[in-house]
Design an enzyme around this catalytic site. Structure first.
Site, PDB file in Angstrom:
ATOM      1  CB  CYS A  84      -0.916  -0.007   1.219  1.00  0.00           C
ATOM      2  SG  CYS A  84      -1.982   1.449   1.312  1.00  0.00           S
ATOM      3  CB  CYS A 225      -5.054   3.842  -4.726  1.00  0.00           C
ATOM      4  SG  CYS A 225      -4.128   2.285  -4.909  1.00  0.00           S
TER       5      CYS A 225
END
Length: 287
Positions: A84, A225
């Protein structure tokens, strides 16, 4: 009743996480517990969990010798994810602010399921080296709000992405990402799907600019993101050809992030920069 556990809420350009310190690796959070913590109505709320654990306290075979700390990232549905990008910056912010690490004397290395990632400070906050990337196969993407299926570009930056180019901001704004886009062929492990619109002109002062929205697997649409931002920039750079720049500015609903591509001995690396914030801390009892 179970003992309460400590947590901190943090985010990177609106991509938000429940940070759970577990230095000694004592916690074993189930998928249901993680989903409950991430629930925005009945829990703390977040796009995922960042469990902070010393690499030496991981199970045998999981330890990361080159990094003192491991980022155990889980999606909001409890599923494990390789990486991530926004999470790495928030993780670094937590380590630094709580005195667990010092990023000013030397770059900070953290372990992830996609390998060790190195972070430094940047003008935007923190910059993470996501490592070597791969631009690979084409995927057909159907999404609510698009009149026909569109071609998507596969990009791997430690986790899988499919990037779709749209013709206008109106088309981007008209997407309904409350419904998961359909991919064909459907990757075995799934993929995050990014929809992008290049700026006009695409490049100004040596920097490429694009807008992006994303549907994250195991989460849904998010405000940002990090790895998706990197993948989107890499896809547009790939489409633009040899004259494309190595610096990109990517606008997402939660803010703006930077992307750089640099040559290293093992190949080109993609680096992601942006802010990270810690919002509040508390305690919660797990059901």
């Amino acid at each position: 009743m179970a003992e309460p556990i400590a947590f901190t809420k943090g985010h990177g350009t609106g991509n938000d996480f429940v940070i759970v310190p577990d230095d000694d690796g004592a916690l074993d959070l189930s998928a249901d517990q993680i989903a409950a913590l991430c629930d925005r109505r009945f829990g703390i709320g977040g796009d995922g969990i960042l469990r902070v654990v010393r690499s030496a306290r991981l199970r045998e075979g999981e330890a990361t010798a080159d990094a003192e700390w491991f980022m155990d990232y889980r999606n909001a549905d409890g599923s494990a994810a390789e990486m991530c990008g926004n999470g790495t910056r928030v993780f670094a912010k937590y380590l630094v602010d709580t005195g667990r690490a010092n990023i000013d004397d030397a770059p900070l290395r953290i372990g992830t399921r996609a390998g060790v990632k190195t972070l430094t400070r940047s003008d935007l906050g923190f910059e993470v080296d996501l490592g070597v990337f791969r631009v690979d196969g084409d995927v057909v993407v159907k999404a609510r709000g698009l009149d026909v299926a569109r071609p998507g570009q596969g990009v791997d930056v430690g986790n899988p992405h499919v990037v779709v180019a749209l013709s206008s901001s109106a088309e981007l704004d008209g997407l309904d990402l409350t419904v998961q886009p359909q991919l064909h062929p459907d990757p075995v492990e799934g993929a995050n799907v990014e929809f992008v619109v290049p700026a006009d002109p695409l490049v100004q002062n040596g920097v490429g600019t694009i807008r992006m929205r994303v549907f994250e697997r195991g989460v849904g649409e998010t405000l940002s993101c990090g790895t998706g931002v990197a993948a989107a920039a890499l896809a547009v750079r790939h489409w633009a050809g040899a004259a494309a720049p190595d610096r990109w500015s990517v606008e997402v609903p939660g803010g703006t992030l930077g992307v750089r591509i640099v040559a290293e001995a093992d190949g080109d690396h993609v680096l992601l920069s942006g802010p990270a914030a810690l919002v509040y801390s508390g305690e919660v009892r797990l059901a």
